[in-house]
Design a protein around this motif. Structure first.
Motif, mmCIF file in Angstrom:
data_model
loop_
_atom_site.group_PDB
_atom_site.id
_atom_site.type_symbol
_atom_site.label_atom_id
_atom_site.label_comp_id
_atom_site.label_asym_id
_atom_site.label_seq_id
_atom_site.Cartn_x
_atom_site.Cartn_y
_atom_site.Cartn_z
ATOM 1 N N LYS A 68 42.858 27.723 32.860
ATOM 2 C CA LYS A 68 41.519 27.222 33.176
ATOM 3 C C LYS A 68 40.806 26.653 31.958
ATOM 4 C CE LYS A 68 40.481 29.629 37.422
ATOM 5 N NZ LYS A 68 39.499 30.419 38.190
ATOM 6 N N HIS B 86 43.628 31.982 40.590
ATOM 7 C CA HIS B 86 44.238 30.656 40.597
ATOM 8 C C HIS B 86 44.507 30.229 42.033
ATOM 9 C CE1 HIS B 86 44.898 30.010 36.320
ATOM 10 N NE2 HIS B 86 45.411 31.218 36.198
ATOM 11 N N ASP B 87 44.406 28.931 42.281
ATOM 12 C CA ASP B 87 44.763 28.383 43.582
ATOM 13 C C ASP B 87 46.272 28.162 43.654
ATOM 14 O OD1 ASP B 87 42.102 28.271 44.373
ATOM 15 O OD2 ASP B 87 41.823 26.260 43.497
ATOM 16 N N LEU C 69 37.984 36.218 37.554
ATOM 17 C CA LEU C 69 37.640 36.801 38.853
ATOM 18 C C LEU C 69 37.949 35.861 40.006
ATOM 19 C CD1 LEU C 69 34.241 38.541 38.007
ATOM 20 C CD2 LEU C 69 36.483 39.607 38.274
ATOM 21 N N SER C 70 37.878 34.559 39.774
ATOM 22 C CA SER C 70 38.125 33.608 40.856
ATOM 23 C C SER C 70 39.602 33.347 41.074
ATOM 24 C CB SER C 70 37.412 32.281 40.571
ATOM 25 O OG SER C 70 37.833 31.754 39.315
#
Length: 287
Positions: A9, A54-55, A51-52
């Motif tokens: 990221k 990986h896609d 926290l989000s």
């Protein structure tokens, strides 16, 4: 199987390097200055999704863990990781990586329980060049059934110490007193070490004391004890010492000089023992 490709990221950057070094206490000059490199052990940090997350993670990951959960292997513990470093990472490097479930072990039995070791391999690239490999291994397991708790060892009661245990049964801590020189003694003995007299009576201890010395037991485990626990030599207010457990304070917070107070604890259906509780609000001296 279950391969996933993704990009870090953030590129390798100096703020993260600085935070890592400060947290780890690493003062290597290679990680600062005009042309710093990142600590090699930060390899995984550049791939983490936060926290989000990986896609694009392969559904095979979820399918595998659902199968393991369905088979009763519902608990997880990280066991180890391995890293291989192929080139230094520098600020500005763009990180990409491929992650794959490399292996699932045969069923293994461990102290925690029975389950399977799952190893994930991550191949990391910096600006398209191989930079390192990170292997992370977990154990998905069914927790072992706890063994029935054993009984505490029974005290050896004989004619020389029977009076002490009779006092414990009455919630009284009795100390022997020589009938000749009036010296107090503990543990109980048939005769006085000071004058040799065989005559004696008892006094009842007030129950106040301080920790003179102690050890914290971690290993080996005993069925009737829950480590860690403290075994202390207690300085009684009357001037004699006795060995007992200290309760009411975490074992890593116990200190020499800690004030304690006597209480009686039912350790199983047949046995009650004198123990000492740390007195709240009164700090002991240093170790």
């Amino acid at each position: 199987m279950a391969a996933t490709s993704a990009a870090g990221k953030d590129p390798v950057n100096e703020p993260m390097i600085r935070h890592w070094c400060e947290a780890m206490g690493d003062t290597n000059p290679d990680y600062t200055g005009a042309s710093p490199i990142a600590p090699p052990t930060m390899l995984q940090a550049w791939t983490m999704g936060g926290l989000s997350g990986h896609d694009g993670r392969s559904p095979a990951y979820d399918e595998l863990f659902a199968l393991l959960d369905g088979a009763g292997y519902t608990s997880v513990v990280a066991t180890d990781c391995e890293q291989e470093y192929l080139r230094a990472l520098r600020p500005g490097d763009a990180i990409t990586f491929d992650a794959v479930i490399e292996s699932v072990s045969e069923r293994k039995t461990t102290k925690l329980g029975t389950g399977h070791f799952v190893t994930t391999r991550m191949d990391v690239r910096a600006d398209g060049e191989p930079a390192g490999t990170h292997r992370f291994r977990i154990l998905k397991y069914a927790p072992a059934r706890s063994k029935p708790r054993g009984k505490r060892p029974r005290p050896v009661i004989n004619r020389d110490n029977a009076g002490f245990w009779e006092g414990v049964a009455q919630h009284r801590l009795l100390i022997q007193r020589c009938g000749g020189c009036r010296v107090l003694r503990f543990p109980w003995l048939p005769g006085c070490n000071a004058c040799g007299s065989l005559e004696w009576d008892t006094i009842e201890a007030s129950g106040e004391g301080t920790v003179y010395s102690y050890v914290v037991m971690h290993h080996p485990p005993f069925p009737a004890f829950d480590p860690p626990y403290a075994v202390a030599l207690i300085d009684l207010a009357e001037g004699v010492r006795m060995v007992s457990n200290v309760v009411g304070v975490p074992s890593d917070k116990l200190r020499i000089g800690q004030p304690v107070r006597l209480e009686f604890r039912q350790v199983d259906a047949e046995l009650e023992l004198p123990v000492f509780r740390a007195v709240e609000g009164m700090a002991g001296g240093g170790v």
